[in-house]
Design a protein around this motif. Structure first.
Motif, PDB file in Angstrom:
ATOM      1  N   UNK A   7      16.794  67.614  97.226  1.00  0.00           N
ATOM      2  CA  UNK A   7      17.609  67.621  96.026  1.00  0.00           C
ATOM      3  C   UNK A   7      18.383  68.858  95.718  1.00  0.00           C
ATOM      4  N   UNK A   8      19.342  68.955  95.323  1.00  0.00           N
ATOM      5  CA  UNK A   8      20.237  70.206  95.072  1.00  0.00           C
ATOM      6  C   UNK A   8      19.398  71.452  94.418  1.00  0.00           C
ATOM      7  N   UNK A   9      18.467  71.062  93.529  1.00  0.00           N
ATOM      8  CA  UNK A   9      17.814  72.160  92.965  1.00  0.00           C
ATOM      9  C   UNK A   9      16.822  72.801  93.784  1.00  0.00           C
ATOM     10  N   UNK A  10      16.448  72.141  94.900  1.00  0.00           N
ATOM     11  CA  UNK A  10      15.393  72.920  95.728  1.00  0.00           C
ATOM     12  C   UNK A  10      16.157  73.947  96.617  1.00  0.00           C
ATOM     13  N   UNK A  11      17.445  73.251  96.816  1.00  0.00           N
ATOM     14  CA  UNK A  11      18.655  74.357  97.570  1.00  0.00           C
ATOM     15  C   UNK A  11      18.725  75.328  96.639  1.00  0.00           C
ATOM     16  N   UNK A  12      19.141  75.251  95.225  1.00  0.00           N
ATOM     17  CA  UNK A  12      19.260  76.437  94.497  1.00  0.00           C
ATOM     18  C   UNK A  12      18.086  77.377  94.295  1.00  0.00           C
ATOM     19  N   UNK A  13      16.942  76.809  93.945  1.00  0.00           N
ATOM     20  CA  UNK A  13      15.714  77.467  94.004  1.00  0.00           C
ATOM     21  C   UNK A  13      15.488  78.525  95.118  1.00  0.00           C
ATOM     22  N   UNK A  14      15.648  77.721  96.501  1.00  0.00           N
ATOM     23  CA  UNK A  14      15.314  78.656  97.841  1.00  0.00           C
ATOM     24  C   UNK A  14      16.490  79.624  97.752  1.00  0.00           C
ATOM     25  N   UNK A  15      17.717  79.511  97.791  1.00  0.00           N
ATOM     26  CA  UNK A  15      18.923  80.169  97.887  1.00  0.00           C
ATOM     27  C   UNK A  15      18.477  81.514  96.898  1.00  0.00           C
ATOM     28  N   UNK A  16      18.178  81.198  95.623  1.00  0.00           N
ATOM     29  CA  UNK A  16      18.254  82.421  94.659  1.00  0.00           C
ATOM     30  C   UNK A  16      16.943  83.246  94.999  1.00  0.00           C
ATOM     31  N   UNK A  17      15.821  82.548  95.386  1.00  0.00           N
ATOM     32  CA  UNK A  17      14.458  83.247  95.332  1.00  0.00           C
ATOM     33  C   UNK A  17      14.791  84.167  96.792  1.00  0.00           C
ATOM     34  N   UNK A  18      15.572  83.648  97.613  1.00  0.00           N
ATOM     35  CA  UNK A  18      15.498  84.422  98.849  1.00  0.00           C
ATOM     36  C   UNK A  18      16.424  85.466  98.780  1.00  0.00           C
ATOM     37  N   UNK A  19      17.543  85.615  97.857  1.00  0.00           N
ATOM     38  CA  UNK A  19      18.314  86.530  97.692  1.00  0.00           C
ATOM     39  C   UNK A  19      17.962  87.644  96.496  1.00  0.00           C
ATOM     40  N   UNK A  20      16.871  87.139  95.816  1.00  0.00           N
ATOM     41  CA  UNK A  20      16.369  87.896  94.680  1.00  0.00           C
ATOM     42  C   UNK A  20      17.379  87.778  93.426  1.00  0.00           C
ATOM     43  N   UNK A  21      18.095  86.783  93.342  1.00  0.00           N
ATOM     44  CA  UNK A  21      18.809  86.464  91.955  1.00  0.00           C
ATOM     45  C   UNK A  21      17.969  85.711  90.948  1.00  0.00           C
ATOM     46  N   UNK A  22      18.335  86.010  89.681  1.00  0.00           N
ATOM     47  CA  UNK A  22      17.586  85.447  88.497  1.00  0.00           C
ATOM     48  C   UNK A  22      18.685  84.388  87.735  1.00  0.00           C
ATOM     49  N   UNK A  23      17.923  83.565  86.998  1.00  0.00           N
ATOM     50  CA  UNK A  23      18.526  82.597  86.200  1.00  0.00           C
ATOM     51  C   UNK A  23      17.855  82.389  84.880  1.00  0.00           C
ATOM     52  N   UNK A  24      18.864  81.905  83.844  1.00  0.00           N
ATOM     53  CA  UNK A  24      18.312  81.457  82.754  1.00  0.00           C
ATOM     54  C   UNK A  24      19.238  80.465  82.183  1.00  0.00           C
TER      55      UNK A  24
END
Length: 420
Positions: A259-276
């Motif tokens: 799912x697209x949410x997995x791609x987003x989580x993996x990408x942001x976690x790998x790059x150290x980006x945060x979200x709210x």
């Protein structure tokens, strides 16, 4: 080689249980290069089972029967098959020993009807049951191959993989090429629109083949080919994948079934980006979707479900003049979506802030129609973007579609940003 799956059980016809076995078996058989053209469900009646088998063997080379192998009087699958092919049943000694040990180890007396679970078809191959008591069967009659499996998935799956698959490979698939597939995932585009964009490729397809499958907010494209080896198959599939991606690069987010949410989580976690996130009409579904993915704790700082104007103003600092008053744009507006995204990002000190506000229904709100949704995306140091969307469907469908649309826009922004 063509196969048909025949599920036996009146409980399936009554809707008391869902036939998940058919989905599992179809995937497994496809992976072996076996085409499943029909799936049939029949009740616990010998004559109807035999009628079904007569039709099935007229259109399939392999018939996989599931269910009806237990100890009760309505467990008659093997009885029906034996009658249909004109043979008898016998007690399989290994299966009977397994049943005897089961009751002995538990200090219970075995009732006579349990012996039915050890019945095997004369001339066939018993398929041992590693997780249950009912033995399966594999038998060939007049050129048709029959596989008999138990109904419970925890018994069916290991029996198929450990017993039935090797039997098929040894006795049936001696000249068949295996089928290889890749799943390409798309978001931000509907099934019909994607089909139209890929129409030239689809209309001329021979090998590999292309098939589209839609679900809420996403579309899957399966590309498949038969080949002697995985390497040869991947060469053809990768070439087609490149062609497809060149046509819709802004919508293809993955070349695997995720799912697209997995791609987003993996990408942001790998790059150290945060979200709210600040959510109104979705009621926390954006955060629920993201937190369903392992590793989301590395990138999701938190969020607020700001369902009322009071909470929007008090907790996220949305100006009152935007929310209420004769000239106010109202909670469902691009202005409020923009402020929500920016404020939630600043309140949590995250790299990205998301917002969603809209009318999920069933009735109108602020004299605005059901299905009107605004989503906002704020990124540290960059201009906030807001999108107006119009969805159809019931309340739940609108919430899901709004969530997926917001995640798609986030993915578009993330893929445009270069890692530092």
């Amino acid at each position: 080689m063509k196969a048909e799956i025949v599920a036996v059980g009146t409980e399936l016809l009554l809707g008391q249980i869902v036939n998940t076995n058919a989905q599992y078996l179809s995937r497994q058989l496809a992976g072996m290069g076996i085409d499943v053209y029909y799936q049939t469900v029949v009740g616990d009646n010998i004559e109807r089972i035999k009628e079904t088998l007569k039709l099935s063997c007229s259109r399939a080379d392999i018939i996989v029967l599931t269910g009806g192998l237990g100890p009760t009087q309505d467990d008659i699958t093997k009885d029906a098959l034996a009658e249909f092919i004109g043979t008898s049943l016998h007690i399989d000694r290994m299966a009977m020993d397994n049943i005897d040990r089961f009751f002995m180890d538990r200090g219970k007396e075995m009732t006579e009807n349990n012996k039915r679970q050890a019945l095997a078809i004369d001339g066939g191959t018993p398929l041992p049951n590693e997780t249950g008591l009912a033995v399966g069967n594999a038998v060939t009659h007049e050129g048709t191959h029959y596989i008999v499996l138990p109904g419970p998935p925890r018994e069916l799956m290991p029996m198929f993989e450990q017993q039935a698959m090797p039997w098929l490979m040894q006795h049936v698939l001696t000249n068949e090429l295996p089928l290889y597939s890749k799943m390409l995932k798309f978001a931000g585009i509907g099934e019909s629109a994607l089909d139209d964009r890929l129409s030239d490729l689809i209309s001329t397809q021979t090998d590999p083949t292309i098939a589209l499958y839609a679900k809420e907010g996403e579309v899957t494209v399966r590309i498949s080919t038969k080949a002697p080896s995985e390497g040869e198959a991947m060469e053809k599939l990768n070439e087609l994948e490149v062609q497809i991606k060149s046509i819709v690069p802004e919508h293809m987010y993955a070349s695997e079934d995720v799912p697209i949410e997995q791609v987003i989580v993996d990408m942001m976690a790998d790059r150290g980006w945060t979200l709210s996130a600040a959510e109104s009409c979705t009621g926390g579904l954006v955060m629920e979707t993201l937190t369903s993915i392992p590793g989301s704790a590395k990138m999701l700082l938190g969020g607020i479900v700001c369902y009322t104007n009071q909470i929007k103003h008090k907790l996220i600092n949305v100006p009152q003049q935007l929310l209420e008053g004769e000239d106010a744009p109202g909670a469902v507006s691009p202005e409020v979506a923009e402020v929500l995204a920016e404020q939630i990002r600043m309140v949590t000190d995250s790299d990205f802030g998301l917002s969603v506000t809209g009318v999920a229904g069933p009735g109108h709100a602020e004299r605005k129609p059901v299905g009107l949704v605004y989503i906002g995306l704020s990124e540290r140091g960059k201009k906030t973007e807001v999108h107006e969307l119009h969805f159809k469907g019931n309340r739940e469908m609108i919430r899901i579609r709004a969530t997926k649309a917001l995640l798609y826009r986030l993915w578009r922004r993330l893929t445009a940003v270069q890692p530092q």
